[in-house]
Write an enzyme that holds these catalytic residues in place. Structure first.
Site, PDB file in Angstrom:
ATOM      1  CE  LYS A 130     -84.429  39.730 -31.480  1.00  0.00           C
ATOM      2  NZ  LYS A 130     -83.370  40.761 -31.464  1.00  0.00           N
TER       3      LYS A 130
HETATM    4  P1  NAD Z   1     -74.660  34.009 -31.319  1.00  0.00           P
HETATM    5  O1  NAD Z   1     -75.546  32.852 -31.544  1.00  0.00           O
HETATM    6  O2  NAD Z   1     -73.673  34.402 -32.379  1.00  0.00           O
HETATM    7  O3  NAD Z   1     -73.839  33.831 -29.946  1.00  0.00           O
HETATM    8  C1  NAD Z   1     -74.433  33.495 -28.743  1.00  0.00           C
HETATM    9  C2  NAD Z   1     -73.314  32.944 -27.849  1.00  0.00           C
HETATM   10  O4  NAD Z   1     -73.816  32.714 -26.534  1.00  0.00           O
HETATM   11  C3  NAD Z   1     -72.748  31.615 -28.339  1.00  0.00           C
HETATM   12  O5  NAD Z   1     -71.355  31.606 -28.097  1.00  0.00           O
HETATM   13  C4  NAD Z   1     -73.460  30.598 -27.432  1.00  0.00           C
HETATM   14  O6  NAD Z   1     -72.719  29.386 -27.303  1.00  0.00           O
HETATM   15  C5  NAD Z   1     -73.485  31.381 -26.154  1.00  0.00           C
HETATM   16  N1  NAD Z   1     -74.469  30.933 -25.176  1.00  0.00           N
HETATM   17  C6  NAD Z   1     -75.748  30.550 -25.360  1.00  0.00           C
HETATM   18  N2  NAD Z   1     -76.326  30.212 -24.190  1.00  0.00           N
HETATM   19  C7  NAD Z   1     -75.376  30.403 -23.247  1.00  0.00           C
HETATM   20  C8  NAD Z   1     -75.339  30.242 -21.845  1.00  0.00           C
HETATM   21  N3  NAD Z   1     -76.406  29.830 -21.171  1.00  0.00           N
HETATM   22  N4  NAD Z   1     -74.187  30.562 -21.191  1.00  0.00           N
HETATM   23  C9  NAD Z   1     -73.107  31.005 -21.864  1.00  0.00           C
HETATM   24  N5  NAD Z   1     -73.080  31.171 -23.186  1.00  0.00           N
HETATM   25  C10 NAD Z   1     -74.192  30.870 -23.871  1.00  0.00           C
HETATM   26  O7  NAD Z   1     -75.636  35.236 -30.985  1.00  0.00           O
HETATM   27  P2  NAD Z   1     -75.295  36.781 -31.001  1.00  0.00           P
HETATM   28  O8  NAD Z   1     -75.744  37.333 -32.300  1.00  0.00           O
HETATM   29  O9  NAD Z   1     -73.900  37.001 -30.537  1.00  0.00           O
HETATM   30  O10 NAD Z   1     -76.341  37.290 -29.899  1.00  0.00           O
HETATM   31  C11 NAD Z   1     -76.063  37.239 -28.512  1.00  0.00           C
HETATM   32  C12 NAD Z   1     -77.014  38.198 -27.803  1.00  0.00           C
HETATM   33  O11 NAD Z   1     -76.831  39.523 -28.334  1.00  0.00           O
HETATM   34  C13 NAD Z   1     -78.503  37.896 -27.972  1.00  0.00           C
HETATM   35  O12 NAD Z   1     -79.189  38.295 -26.803  1.00  0.00           O
HETATM   36  C14 NAD Z   1     -78.912  38.808 -29.121  1.00  0.00           C
HETATM   37  O13 NAD Z   1     -80.292  39.108 -29.100  1.00  0.00           O
HETATM   38  C15 NAD Z   1     -78.073  40.027 -28.793  1.00  0.00           C
HETATM   39  N6  NAD Z   1     -77.840  40.934 -29.918  1.00  0.00           N
HETATM   40  C16 NAD Z   1     -77.249  40.501 -31.067  1.00  0.00           C
HETATM   41  C17 NAD Z   1     -77.026  41.419 -32.104  1.00  0.00           C
HETATM   42  C18 NAD Z   1     -76.309  41.022 -33.365  1.00  0.00           C
HETATM   43  O14 NAD Z   1     -76.064  41.913 -34.198  1.00  0.00           O
HETATM   44  N7  NAD Z   1     -75.922  39.770 -33.546  1.00  0.00           N
HETATM   45  C19 NAD Z   1     -77.451  42.747 -31.970  1.00  0.00           C
HETATM   46  C20 NAD Z   1     -78.051  43.154 -30.779  1.00  0.00           C
HETATM   47  C21 NAD Z   1     -78.236  42.231 -29.755  1.00  0.00           C
END
Ligand code: NAD
Length: 440
Positions: A130
């Site tokens: 990461k």
């Molecule tokens: P992203 O940046 O596309 O979306 C994150 C979302 O969460 C946004 O809408 C943001 O406004 C919102 N957010 C942030 N802080 C917040 C809070 N305190 N309360 C409510 N909403 C909040 O990111 P993503 O890629 O969707 O990732 C989200 C999570 O999923 C992370 O933990 C990431 O590690 C995990 N994840 C992502 C992937 C991927 O393929 N993108 C894969 C596995 C895990």
């Protein structure tokens, strides 16, 4: 509890054991401690040797860089950047790159460790990594983000590579970020190297369905759990925290299966409607305005209120540390689903367990992303591309196999689904480490 100091004690080498025992652990943060504590809960169930467990408590390699960036107004600023590789026992390391104001070495170490268990649980030939840059991505312009990404990528050149460590998108990074990383790496090699990153645009070797893979995978796991529990998906009332890549796609897929999405939120707050929200309309709103801010599709609520709404399924798709010992007793969901990494604290896990609320754990539930990333890497290496239907079917097969192993092990050993998922991953890595031995 640095046991490598115990090794020094046993062999009575010149350096005083106390020096190491008291040395600060550079990764030591609450999130890293949480990842190690979860690991420690799973080790007795996994039944792996203690010396193997000890090796796996620490990341193999960590890199800290400082990333100077020229802003559009001519000012120069320096951002801290990190890359942590937890285990390369099963293959190259794999993991996201996030741009966020809370990125730290300890956060990356915890997330890298979870990636190791996730890849191993899904039986992908990868270890976990990461990385990220500590910055407020929303305050940076596209040209500033491009310079930041290109400089960060060049700082990572000594440790990344298609057979070494393969980055992917995470919080606040996306296909464009991956395109800049791929181009920066390729410029140094002198030829196109699409297999250096995953989650890139299809025009440069990205895979169809990668963009939707994590959110769609979350819903495949929810559907499997609903089948085992005898809950018809179309009758479930769902709340989704986070409306980015993972949350918006998960909400859309649930909506398509006929479930009712009663609330969603992002960093600007939440929207609630007991009659159900029109998810495609919300997605269109976010595409146009960048976030849910100002959206009047329902009653505006805070993120704290959203987590405590009465619902069947609560999908956490924002960030870590959302359900804690403080709010877990007030949750009114019948099932908690971890789309994000590490959203439920250890204390909260114990409370939800006592209350009989199942938690679908992150390393299983959001593994769709890394699984389709693996498919993307394989396609890039072979220069042979698959169709959306083929990829969706292969993902469904992988997730359903992992889900069945986790569900059955949890029932057999009477453990939580999280411990069962960790045991599944830990055993794969431990077997490989035992077979390979420790060099030299
Ligand atoms: P992203 O940046 O596309 O979306 C994150 C979302 O969460 C946004 O809408 C943001 O406004 C919102 N957010 C942030 N802080 C917040 C809070 N305190 N309360 C409510 N909403 C909040 O990111 P993503 O890629 O969707 O990732 C989200 C999570 O999923 C992370 O933990 C990431 O590690 C995990 N994840 C992502 C992937 C991927 O393929 N993108 C894969 C596995 C895990």
């Amino acid at each position: 509890m640095l046991a490598w100091s115990a090794g020094y004690t046993r062999r009575a080498v010149a350096s005083p054991p106390e020096a190491l025992a008291h040395a600060p652990l550079e990764w030591d943060t609450p999130l890293y401690r949480m990842a190690v504590a979860q690991f420690d809960q799973a080790v007795p169930v996994a039944g792996i040797p203690e010396d193997i467990a000890e090796r796996l408590r620490f990341p193999e390699r960590s890199l800290i860089v400082s990333v100077p960036v020229r802003l559009d107004d001519g000012q120069r600023v320096v951002f801290p950047g990190y890359r942590v590789q937890h285990s390369s026992i099963l293959g190259p390391t794999k993991g996201g790159v996030r741009y966020d104001s809370e990125v730290s070495l300890g956060e990356c170490a915890a997330l890298a460790m979870w990636m190791t268990w996730k890849c191993a649980l899904l039986r992908l030939p990868y270890g976990g990594a990461k990385g990220g840059v500590r910055c407020d991505a929303r305050s940076l312009s596209p040209t500033e983000l491009e310079r930041l990404t290109r400089r960060f990528t060049s700082e990572l050149l000594p440790v990344i590579g298609p057979q070494e460590d393969i980055p992917a998108p995470d919080m606040a990074t996306n296909e464009q970020t991956m395109a800049w990383m791929m181009d920066t790496y390729s410029m140094q090699r002198g030829y196109a190297v699409p297999e250096i990153v995953t989650g890139k645009p299809i025009s440069i070797g990205g895979s169809v369905f990668r963009h939707e893979a994590t959110g769609a995978g979350v819903v495949m796991v929810i559907a499997s759990a609903c089948t085992r529990l005898g809950w018809p998906v179309e009758e479930q009332r769902c709340v989704v925290q986070g409306f980015g890549n993972v949350g918006s796609i998960a909400a859309a897929e649930l909506h398509e299966l006929g479930a009712t999405i009663v609330a969603v939120s992002d960093v600007s707050g939440g929207i609630h409607s007991e009659d159900g929200l029109d998810v495609p309309a919300l997605q269109a709103y976010v595409r146009e305005h960048g976030s849910l801010e100002g959206c009047d599709a329902g009653r505006r609520i805070s993120n704290e209120e959203l987590l405590e709404l009465d619902c069947d399924i609560l999908v956490l798709a924002a960030r870590e540390d959302q359900i804690t010992g403080e709010n877990a007793p007030r949750l009114r969901a019948r099932m908690v689903v971890e789309g994000a990494n590490g959203p439920t604290s250890l204390e909260a896990d114990a409370i939800l367990d006592t209350r009989g609320i199942p938690v679908l754990p992150d390393i299983l539930t959001n593994a769709g992303g890394v699984t389709v990333s693996y498919f993307e890497w394989v396609q890039d290496l072979g220069r042979l591309f698959w169709t959306r239907d083929e990829i969706r079917a292969k993902l469904a097969e992988k997730l359903s196999d992992a889900f069945d192993r986790v569900w059955d092990l949890a029932a057999e050993r009477e453990t939580s689904l999280r411990t069962a998922a960790l045991v599944g991953g830990i055993r794969e890595v431990s077997n490989a480490l035992e077979a390979r031995g420790i060099f030299p």
